[in-house]
Design a protein around this motif. Structure first.
Motif, PDB file in Angstrom:
ATOM      1  N   HIS A   1       0.816  -1.213   0.000  1.00 13.23           N
ATOM      2  CA  HIS A   1       0.000   0.000   0.000  1.00 13.23           C
ATOM      3  C   HIS A   1       0.853   1.268   0.000  1.00 13.23           C
ATOM      4  O   HIS A   1       0.333   2.352  -0.190  1.00 13.23           O
ATOM      5  N   GLY A   2       2.158   1.102   0.200  1.00 14.29           N
ATOM      6  CA  GLY A   2       3.027   2.276   0.198  1.00 14.29           C
ATOM      7  C   GLY A   2       3.831   2.437  -1.078  1.00 14.29           C
ATOM      8  O   GLY A   2       4.594   3.381  -1.222  1.00 14.29           O
ATOM      9  N   VAL A   3       3.643   1.496  -2.019  1.00 13.59           N
ATOM     10  CA  VAL A   3       4.491   1.499  -3.222  1.00 13.59           C
ATOM     11  C   VAL A   3       4.040   2.577  -4.211  1.00 13.59           C
ATOM     12  O   VAL A   3       2.843   2.726  -4.460  1.00 13.59           O
ATOM     13  N   ASP A   4       4.999   3.297  -4.765  1.00 16.34           N
ATOM     14  CA  ASP A   4       4.702   4.226  -5.863  1.00 16.34           C
ATOM     15  C   ASP A   4       4.727   3.410  -7.158  1.00 16.34           C
ATOM     16  O   ASP A   4       5.763   3.219  -7.779  1.00 16.34           O
ATOM     17  N   TRP A   5       3.555   2.898  -7.512  1.00 15.20           N
ATOM     18  CA  TRP A   5       3.479   1.949  -8.638  1.00 15.20           C
ATOM     19  C   TRP A   5       3.817   2.598  -9.968  1.00 15.20           C
ATOM     20  O   TRP A   5       4.449   1.993 -10.822  1.00 15.20           O
ATOM     21  N   ASP A   6       3.364   3.836 -10.157  1.00 13.58           N
ATOM     22  CA  ASP A   6       3.638   4.485 -11.443  1.00 13.58           C
ATOM     23  C   ASP A   6       5.134   4.629 -11.662  1.00 13.58           C
ATOM     24  O   ASP A   6       5.648   4.405 -12.759  1.00 13.58           O
TER      25      ASP A   6
END
Lengths: 838, 498
Positions: free
Chosen positions: A790-795
């Motif tokens: 939930h903390g990952v910067d996916w973009d």
């Protein structure tokens, strides 16, 4: 022949007698879906998509094979026809990987992965290089059906890559027959045909011979006409759909065949024939080698001048000025040697330059023996001391000969020993990079547009000569473009005929381009017996490295590999990975550990074939050695008791979650394992996972087994069912992990994902793998791979993973194993033999 | 072949040289033309010829109290080897060097001689010092190229087994010394090739990798076993090494953790740590793509942030990849920690310098690709803790430098892998291992450390100096006596930050 009138969908249509209903409809602007039909082919009636209803005729005849007749009343649309066509489409798709077409996540997935993954076998559209141009996909999407009533029957043919220039994945073939029909149409005797029968039927050569020995001329028409991704151009395939197409001509021999130059972002990706007829066909050089010559990484990119023993790169002015100050001293003792493959404008200007300087002009034909023959007299003159300076437009003179001269200028596109010894080297734009015209052997003048950008500082020759001449103070060279020169060229002679018929046989191809051996720059040409300069052998020590003990393709593209690596096996923990290098020249690529045995000293991996590095690894046979295995790397996942944990695995992640499930279960957790695949035939390790989980749930994107969808759908179901999940761990492709994270976030369930950014060293030394977690930069190799989803910067992760997409395509191997060609592949064979099914 | 020790070349060499010494200027070393070399990866300086080497060696005064020796972190007997070169006894000169320095071909190329040995050369007081580094390089190259290096003498086996972690300069030195003294040495290297920073960091045009591999192979000839792909801290821990079969452990894992600026845009595509940039090009040979599979970086305009040797290497490598190259450094030129020669070479090749400039943020396009860097002008204030004048931002002086690639080269931190997994080894707040300055032993008995993991990012030669010290201490620890050729201890030479 007269005209007839008929009614199609209530519309009166008049056509020439002899036309088919399909042709009549097209002329009237009525669209009937079809796949096997092609305007350049005779009607065949294979795909049965073009069925229509005709009043007074029983059944549903195919419009492509039924001649239109006077007074006919035809219906192309009806509920029954739609059902029938959808059935037909379903039947076709049951033999063609289709999961992406029916996947509920297709649009989101394609948004995140705009380019196809460079997989080995195309098991879905996302893995198919033809995705953007596929007729079948287009038709299926238009039909709008995303339910399939029939099971997918994946035929599991090996991808055929042993021939030069072509990759063939017959798993995609729908037997429309376009390829062999076009081959027969163009060449009379087709090199390929449908072999075997019934469900074993497929396309192939007689007796499974290599295409090199099957009479195939490598004209590429089968590739260009294939509506699916079955037949592809190995060099061009992963660049995606070209964004421009221009009519041009091949100047590699006197034939001067017309061709279409296909470009993407002003880079030449392929050349192909302008229409599907013998007259328009191309030879292997024109179809496959031209783009590779233009794109050769060795191209000359900057001018250089000789100082002492050294050749010093410099700017254009310096190089041109040196040439301009020296050349006028030579007049009659200057020779200008030019290739016939240059444009008429270039040659006109070379001739004008020669005339103004009083120099001799020698035009060298591209023919097989031409170079040597043509140059014999000239070389003799050189040796006699008749010439003291030379301008050479190619690899025509050895360094030795040049050394004996007082001055030499090489204007060329590729390095040569001559260029290395020249006083001035000027990099030339060539072929698709140059605007101009070209006269072929039959006297026709063809237009050559400049459609791709030259590399580095290379310039077109007309421009180089004009600038050079102007620097010498010569008049008559004030041209701003090649077009201004065209009208002055007048009646230039046609090139001398080439002493062979390149389009008729692989042994008749011109072996040189501007004096260079073509096979030196396009190595697969060696397979046709073309001469080349031997490559330096890369010595690989076979004794060192890590032995492969087991290797099998568990499902298409997924390879189970067991390697002897005692130091890793002894210390591995769940969640860790290793870095592998198949060879000394390979990349360092990370792979998650699937299993290990400290006592045996072995580790097991699941490797998915998705590019050069993984292909190098899976190509190693049992008994061969992986050059380097380093690990275990990354922080292991803590094996703590949490309660009920759900583990989601997709693709390689199905293997990766195995040791995690085992560890967490041993730690006393209730372990639910969810695995997803595009389709049922891509699921693997089910039995193994059952032994380490309390429950195994299956999801497939096409609904062919288990829940339709991905792990996230299963997970949400579980939570709705009231399962109290303490932790969710998802391992798979970035898209899958992101979807999982998005599904669990609103539920507030702690979710871990194993991030997979690009890595180099894997030990925290380079920072290539940095990811942003809650706004903080972390290194996936040493701080991860597991992070709070939930903390990952996916973009950011998606964008960083795509940083080298272009280079990864360029790295795909083009070389051909010549030994594999000598022994025609497959044993036995012949009609009806099922041994091709492996 | 004459014996390698005992000759007293001092007086003889000095006498012979006396007649010429006043006239001979410091001999320049031929270099590849900067206009050519900025496009290739071939070595820049091309080395002395035999004649030039003899001429330059003749300049040495053969001082009795040679200051240069004090300036050398490994205390090479400099007048000794130079005297041998002056006499044309090149191979013997190398053997003299090898008494103190395991890697003369490397040190001759990458040491900051101007701040070490040559800084203390008496000739430098009035004119130019003897070109000690160039002579060192000459001796090593001569012997290697002429195949005349005899195998070093090796003491009888002691039966002791030592694990060396990290095959960089410190580890190679320790292993070489210990192997000569008869110990059984195994080097564990995390990467796939031994050499550490000499392989992944320092570019081919400054230190050809063939030379590094030659030095590694001579180590193997001494019986040192090198286990590549072996990551201590992951594959196995230090504790396990000691429990299993090693009598002592040396940690030389270096400073390999890249430091980033912490400014916005730093995770954009096109921003690299100098480590990644150089590793791709040097170790993975991406410049020979696609023969080597590692994706190359294809910059058009590069900004390198930093002023050390690594920054110069990155900026000059960028040129060779066909890019325009700019250095952004927040202090002025005189504070730059890089070797003078590297700065000079960089300028000569066309690297631009934006001094007194500090990055503020990295600009990107919609696809997260770098488009440039916003910078701030700086001015120098009072000296800070490092003794260098502190840069102070000039307000409102923001400006943008366009670029598609940014290389961050502002230093490295110690590699945490080993200390992380061996809690008994005490580390400083910065992550460096705390050692006894005399013995280089860590807080865990039997575990020694040296190089950048102890000193923080520094030079190759200082790592080697610590390695030598540690090797002696390990020998004493294991054998209870001084090693066969122990040399007098000298105070630790702190060298500049790299």
């Amino acid at each position: 022949m007269g005209t007839i009138s008929l009614t199609i969908d209530g519309q009166g249509v008049e056509v020439q007698e002899g036309k088919t209903i399909l042709q009549a409809s097209r002329e009237a602007g009525i669209v009937i879906p079809t796949i096997c039909d092609h305007k350049d082919l005779n009607p065949y009636g294979a795909c049965r998509m073009c069925v229509v209803e005709i009043e007074g005729v029983r059944g549903f005849p195919t419009s492509c094979t039924t001649p239109a007749s006077d007074g006919m009343v035809v219906k192309t649309q009806s509920a029954e026809l739609t059902t029938l066509r959808n059935r037909t489409l379903e039947l076709m798709l049951s033999g063609h990987p289709n999961s992406c077409l029916v996947c509920v996540h297709r649009e989101a997935c394609e948004k995140y992965r705009p380019g196809a993954t460079k997989a080995g076998r195309a098991t879905r559209c996302g893995f198919c290089s033809n995705r953007e141009e596929c007729s079948l996909r287009e038709m299926a999407l238009r039909a709008g059906e995303n339910e399939l009533g029939l099971p997918t029957l994946y035929s599991a043919h090996n991808v055929e890559r042993s021939d030069p220039f072509m990759d063939r994945d017959y798993n995609l073939c729908i037997l429309c027959g376009r390829c062999w029909r076009i081959c027969e149409k163009i060449h009379g005797k087709p090199a390929i045909s449908i072999i075997n029968r019934g469900k074993w039927a497929r396309l192939g050569t007689a007796f499974h011979k290599s295409h090199v020995f099957s009479g195939c001329t490598f004209c590429g028409s089968c590739i260009d006409i294939c509506p699916t991704g079955t037949l592809t151009d190995r060099f061009a395939r992963w660049y995606g759909k070209p964004d421009d197409r221009n009519l041009s001509a091949c100047t590699l021999c006197a034939e001067g065949c017309s061709l279409f130059a296909l470009t993407k972002s002003r880079r030449l990706v392929a050349t192909r024939m302008t229409s599907f007829q013998w007259e328009a066909s191309l030879c292997a050089l024109g179809r496959f080698a031209l783009a590779q010559i233009v794109n050769a990484p060795e191209r000359l990119i900057r001018p250089a001048v000789q100082e002492g023993e050294d050749q010093i790169p410099c700017d254009w002015d310096t190089a041109l000025e040196l040439a301009a100050s020296e050349l006028p001293r030579f007049t009659e003792s200057l020779a200008i040697v030019v290739s016939e493959s240059t444009t008429r404008e270039d040659r006109f200007l070379y001739a004008r330059l020669a005339e103004r300087l009083g120099a001799s002009l020698i035009v060298v034909p591209s023919s097989r023996n031409g170079v040597e023959k043509e140059l014999q007299g000239f070389t003799a003159d050189l040796e006699k001391g008749r010439f003291r300076a030379v301008i050479s437009g190619g690899d025509f003179l050895s360094a030795e000969l040049l050394k004996g001269l007082n001055f030499s200028v090489v204007i060329d596109c590729l390095p040569s020993s001559g260029a290395r010894g020249a006083k001035v080297v000027l990099p030339a734009a060539v072929l698709s990079e140059v605007e101009g015209t070209w006269r072929n052997v039959s006297g026709e003048v063809k237009e050559l547009p400049a459609v791709s950008l030259p590399p580095g500082q290379a310039r077109p020759e007309w421009q180089i000569i004009c600038q050079l001449a102007q620097k010498m103070g010569l008049e008559g060279f004030e041209f701003k473009s090649a077009r201004e020169v065209t009208s002055l060229v007048g009646s230039d002679p046609a090139p001398r005929p080439f002493d062979g018929e390149p389009r008729r046989g692989l042994r008749q191809l011109p072996s040189r381009f501007r004096g260079h051996l073509a096979a030196d720059w396009v190595r697969p040409l060696e397979a046709f017996g073309m001469p080349s300069t031997p490559l330096e052998e890369m010595t690989e020590s076979s004794k060192e490295g890590f032995e492969i003990l087991e290797r099998r393709e568990v499902v298409p593209n997924m390879y189970f590999i067991k390697i002897m690596a005692p130091q890793v096996a002894k210390f591995a923990k769940p969640g860790q990975f290793v870095i592998l290098m198949a060879r000394e020249t390979s990349e360092r690529s990370p792979f998650t550990l699937v299993d290990w045995n400290g006592a045996e000293g072995t580790i097991s991996l699941i490797i998915e074939e998705v590019g050069r590095s993984s292909r190098e690894l899976i190509s190693l046979p049992v008994g061969a050695r992986v050059a380097h295995v380093s690990g275990p790397l990354g922080m292991p996942l803590p094996m703590e008791k949490k309660g009920t944990v759900v583990l989601g695995g997709g693709c390689y992640g199905i293997g990766a979650i195995y040791p995690i499930a085992r560890g967490l279960r041993e730690a006393g957790n209730h372990v639910i394992v969810v695995i997803e695949a595009s389709s049922s035939y891509l699921l693997f390790m089910e039995d193994e996972l059952k032994t380490v989980s309390d429950e195994l749930i299956i999801a497939t994107k096409d609904g062919s087994r288990g829940t339709r969808g991905g792990v996230q759908e299963v997970f949400v179901n579980l939570v709705q069912r009231g399962v109290d999940v303490a932790m969710f761990v998802a391992v798979g492709c970035t898209f899958m992990m992101r979807m999982a994270a998005e599904a669990t976030k609103p539920l507030g369930i702690p979710t871990l994902v194993a991030l997979n950014p690009i890595m180099v060293d894997g030990t925290g030394m380079c920072g290539a793998c940095r990811v942003s977690i809650e706004g903080r930069t972390r290194f996936a190799c040493v701080d991860g791979p597991f992070f709070d989803a939930h903390g990952v910067d996916w973009d950011e992760l998606f964008s960083r993973r795509s940083a080298y997409s272009r280079e990864e395509i360029e790295a795909m191997p083009q070389m051909v194993d010549l030994n594999a060609l000598i022994h025609p592949h497959g044993s036995g064979g012949g009609c009806g033999s099922s041994c091709s099914h492996r | 072949m004459a014996k390698m020790t005992e000759e007293k070349t001092g007086a003889r060499g000095g006498a012979q040289a006396k007649s010429k010494k006043k006239k001979t200027p410091r001999q320049p070393m031929p270099e590849q033309d900067p206009r050519r070399r900025r496009h290739n990866f071939e070595e820049v300086p091309q080395g002395y010829s035999e004649e030039t080497a003899i001429l330059e060696a003749g300049r040495c005064l053969q001082c009795k109290k040679a200051g240069c020796i004090q300036g050398c972190p490994v205390n090479i007997h400099i007048p000794g080897f130079i005297g041998l070169i002056a006499e044309g006894r090149f191979v013997e000169a190398l053997l003299k060097l090898k008494e103190q320095n395991a890697l003369p071909a490397v040190c001759g190329r990458v040491c900051p001689q101007e701040s070490q040995c040559e800084a203390l050369c008496i000739l430098g007081k009035k004119g130019e010092p003897v070109a000690i580094g160039r002579l060192e390089r000459f001796a090593a190259d001569y012997a290697r190229e002429h195949g005349g290096v005899p195998d070093p003498e090796q003491a009888p086996a002691t039966g002791k087994k030592i694990a060396v972690i990290g095959a960089g300069p410190a580890g190679i030195t320790v292993a070489g010394e210990l192997a000569r003294w008869g110990h059984d040495v195994v080097i564990f290297e995390a990467l796939h090739l031994a050499g550490g920073v000499l392989m992944y960091g320092i570019p081919q045009f400054r230190l050809p990798k063939e030379i590094v591999q030659y030095e590694i192979s001579s180590l193997q000839k001494l019986g040192v076993e090198i286990r590549t792909d072996y990551i201590i801290g992951k594959t196995q821990t230090v504790d396990q090494l000691l429990e299993e079969d090693f009598d002592a452990v040396f940690i030389g894992t270096g400073a390999g953790l890249p430091v980033f600026l912490g400014i916005p845009g730093e995770n954009a595509i096109g921003v690299f740590s100098a480590n990644e940039f150089l590793t791709r090009v040097n170790l993975m040979k991406a410049y020979d793509f696609p023969k080597y599979a590692t994706s190359p970086i294809r910059p058009r305009q590069v900004i390198t942030v930093g002023g050390g040797n690594v920054a110069m290497d990155s900026a000059r490598t960028s040129l060779r990849l066909g890019a325009g190259s700019t250095i952004v450094y927040r202090r002025s030129r005189s504070e730059m920690p890089a070797r003078a020669e590297e700065i000079h070479h960089a300028e000569e090749e066309g690297v631009e310098f934006h001094l007194l400039t500090n990055p503020v943020r990295i600009l990107t396009d919609e696809k997260n690709h770098v488009t440039g860097m916003e910078c701030l002008k700086m001015e120098l204030g009072e000296p800070d803790a490092s003794g260098r004048r502190r840069p102070i931002p000039v307000e409102g002086s923001n400006f943008i430098i366009p670029a598609d690639t940014v290389i961050i080269s502002i230093g490295n931190q110690p590699n945490p892998l080993v200390p992380q997994t061996s809690p008994e080894i005490e580390v400083t707040r910065k992550g460096t291992i705390i050692t006894d300055p005399e013995t280089m032993m860590s807080s865990k008995p039997g575990v020694f450390a040296g190089g950048d993991i102890v000193s923080g990012a520094a030079t190759v030669i200082s790592a080697m100096g610590q390695g030598k010290k540690a090797a002696r201490a390990i020998h004493r620890y294991l054998m209870g006596e001084d090693p066969p050729e122990a040399n007098p201890e000298t105070p630790d030479n702190d060298t500049q930050e790299d």
